[in-house]
Design a protein around this motif. Sequence first.
Motif, PDB file in Angstrom:
ATOM      1  N   SER A  22       8.150   7.787 -69.237  1.00 58.67           N
ATOM      2  CA  SER A  22       8.779   8.874 -68.089  1.00 58.67           C
ATOM      3  C   SER A  22       7.922  10.003 -67.785  1.00 58.67           C
ATOM      4  O   SER A  22       7.157  10.469 -66.742  1.00 58.67           O
ATOM      5  CB  SER A  22       9.919   9.655 -68.543  1.00 58.67           C
ATOM      6  N   CYS A  23       5.783  10.236 -68.806  1.00 54.49           N
ATOM      7  CA  CYS A  23       5.770  10.788 -68.547  1.00 54.49           C
ATOM      8  C   CYS A  23       4.252   9.881 -67.834  1.00 54.49           C
ATOM      9  O   CYS A  23       2.940  10.570 -67.140  1.00 54.49           O
ATOM     10  CB  CYS A  23       4.631  11.536 -69.558  1.00 54.49           C
ATOM     11  N   SER A  55       8.904   4.389 -65.140  1.00 58.54           N
ATOM     12  CA  SER A  55       9.728   4.027 -65.795  1.00 58.54           C
ATOM     13  C   SER A  55      10.008   2.717 -65.054  1.00 58.54           C
ATOM     14  O   SER A  55       9.849   2.816 -64.401  1.00 58.54           O
ATOM     15  CB  SER A  55      10.937   4.822 -65.635  1.00 58.54           C
ATOM     16  N   GLN A 112       5.209  16.034 -62.985  1.00 55.29           N
ATOM     17  CA  GLN A 112       5.901  16.018 -63.632  1.00 55.29           C
ATOM     18  C   GLN A 112       7.471  15.974 -63.787  1.00 55.29           C
ATOM     19  O   GLN A 112       8.639  15.513 -64.381  1.00 55.29           O
ATOM     20  CB  GLN A 112       5.229  16.352 -65.288  1.00 55.29           C
ATOM     21  N   ARG A 154       8.737  18.413 -64.933  1.00 51.65           N
ATOM     22  CA  ARG A 154       9.412  18.831 -66.216  1.00 51.65           C
ATOM     23  C   ARG A 154       9.838  21.001 -65.882  1.00 51.65           C
ATOM     24  O   ARG A 154       8.996  21.625 -66.522  1.00 51.65           O
ATOM     25  CB  ARG A 154       8.483  18.897 -67.160  1.00 51.65           C
ATOM     26  N   LYS A 184       8.794  10.607 -62.647  1.00 50.68           N
ATOM     27  CA  LYS A 184       8.666  11.226 -63.735  1.00 50.68           C
ATOM     28  C   LYS A 184      10.029  11.255 -64.572  1.00 50.68           C
ATOM     29  O   LYS A 184      10.279  10.359 -65.384  1.00 50.68           O
ATOM     30  CB  LYS A 184       7.336  12.565 -64.204  1.00 50.68           C
ATOM     31  N   TYR A 185       9.762  12.687 -64.914  1.00 53.56           N
ATOM     32  CA  TYR A 185      10.780  13.424 -65.805  1.00 53.56           C
ATOM     33  C   TYR A 185      12.362  12.595 -65.000  1.00 53.56           C
ATOM     34  O   TYR A 185      13.507  12.199 -65.860  1.00 53.56           O
ATOM     35  CB  TYR A 185      11.188  15.072 -65.555  1.00 53.56           C
ATOM     36  N   ALA A 245      13.103   9.748 -63.447  1.00 56.52           N
ATOM     37  CA  ALA A 245      12.798   8.335 -64.286  1.00 56.52           C
ATOM     38  C   ALA A 245      13.185   7.304 -63.230  1.00 56.52           C
ATOM     39  O   ALA A 245      14.298   6.244 -63.695  1.00 56.52           O
ATOM     40  CB  ALA A 245      13.641   7.830 -65.586  1.00 56.52           C
ATOM     41  N   CYS A 255       8.679  10.071 -75.127  1.00 59.21           N
ATOM     42  CA  CYS A 255       8.512  11.758 -73.876  1.00 59.21           C
ATOM     43  C   CYS A 255      10.697  11.376 -73.937  1.00 59.21           C
ATOM     44  O   CYS A 255      11.491  10.244 -73.754  1.00 59.21           O
ATOM     45  CB  CYS A 255       8.441  11.014 -72.612  1.00 59.21           C
ATOM     46  N   SER A 260      13.686  11.792 -71.278  1.00 61.31           N
ATOM     47  CA  SER A 260      14.086  11.721 -69.858  1.00 61.31           C
ATOM     48  C   SER A 260      15.066  12.083 -69.153  1.00 61.31           C
ATOM     49  O   SER A 260      15.644  12.163 -70.032  1.00 61.31           O
ATOM     50  CB  SER A 260      13.398  10.270 -68.870  1.00 61.31           C
TER      51      SER A 260
END
Length: 531
Positions: A73-74, A77, A278, A280, A302-303, A305, A480, A482
């Motif tokens: 997920s960085c 996905s 990201q 996050r 990213k995070y 997904a 990672c 996610s």
Amino acid sequence: MAHPGSLIRPANGRRPAIAPALRPQSPLRELFAPLDLLLACGGDTRIDLDPATGRNGYGCSPSPAPEMALFSSCTASTISPRGYEAARRARDALMSSAMLHGLVECFDDRVEEMRGELRTLLGLEKTGAEIVFTSSGTDAQLVALAVARALHGDDLVSVITAADQTGTGTAFTARGLHFGARTASGVTATRGGPIAGLGPIRSVGLRLRDADGRLRSPSALDAETLEMVESAVAQGARVMLEAMDCSKLGHAAPSDRCLAEIAARWPGRVQIVVDACQARLGNRRIATLLDRGFMVLLTGSKYFAGPAFSGAVLLPPQLADAVEALPRQAPGLTGYLGRSDWPMRLTSLREQFPVQPNFGQWLRWEAALEEIRAYMAVPAKVRSDIIRQLGMRFAELIAASPSVRLLPPQSHSARGDEFARPTIFGFTLHRDARPLSLAECRMLHRALAEGTVGDAPCLLGQPVGWGGRTDEDVAALRLCISARHVIDIHADASARDRILADAAAAMTTLDALLHRPSVFTDTAAEERHVH
């Protein structure tokens, strides 16, 4: 939107059989294309599918791949069954309403509804913040630069923190240059060429690591950032400072204290943009950053997904009002955004952009919103507990491998949300007593994704340069956590065992691949043949 009649551009340049049936004068017909094709259109060349694998450059497919373990997920996905079904429902609903009321109007209305839904999910419904949708986080950087330049004039300098741990396209977007050979709307571009009305501008990159590859101290990073901004302002320039909320390996720079000092010392001369692509970070932090007048860059891919390539720029209300009052934006941006990407209340700004819908970007955001809804439905304490428990086990799995070295984990303990703990675990791999290079890590990453040793395929975060005299001397892979992991474990506690088993299998497989010389020789020979 992709070029009419060209929803997907395979790596071999041949168009799929469906392409000739699509006509520019009938955009509604394009909406009837197979969902997989729609999900893979409306982006730059990174989204193109390899005809041999059916995956894009990040190793992700436009349809669910339940057989693949995902810890990537960085980077990106593959779409989940939940997200895929949400995209299907959204496409069916738009087709029905468009045939009755018109495609452009219905599409515009739906994107505006999505803007409101995302604002609510992020807890921003009462803030007056606005959202600009983009095809990717890289495209979002261009929007931020365009807004900063429009507000502050041509004598603008962009200062990019953590330039060694951000996306490769940032070296171009920071200067107002095209970052690829094709824009999200299908316009052919020259990589490195100036975007009309935007580039080139001056840019400076500040690194997280020193010449020996060691992480620099927060105080050193703050001092360099302050010095660079002060020097530019003293020379009469305006500054767009792009701060890093979470880098490819989870680090942040400069500190919040440093950003607050810069904002206080140079109001009206420095525009701060926070790269939170990201995703996050918690809702409270997003609201705080916007309240300070900072732009925030976000993605759903990213995070959270969601499927790869869904970006957004969050504009604080004072900036949204100022942008609407400007006479004109950079004309070159029309290759990257459409009218519906801008909020409806920015009437004069929207009129500068093409009306054609970008179906791929829209559907990817529909899928991402479904993921965000599911994640936000998990109680905050449960989210924190799951991340803490998974993170401890991930670190243990990496530490147990004899051929792997865990990199210093990121720490954001002051944030007070689930992201106070690490969610990205970077590690270097060692063979014959030496760390693997970026090229060698790419070979391992590819072999793992293809299930080379007979195990189920697994996708990790793509290799990132780490240490050595150049960024290619030593590289790290990334395991990672996610939002999808959190959602699955909350729905079924037994999912934790499956996720940990997949992570353990990935580390075991990497160790096996390290001891198979053919993995490196065969892949290298294949790459030489391709090129």
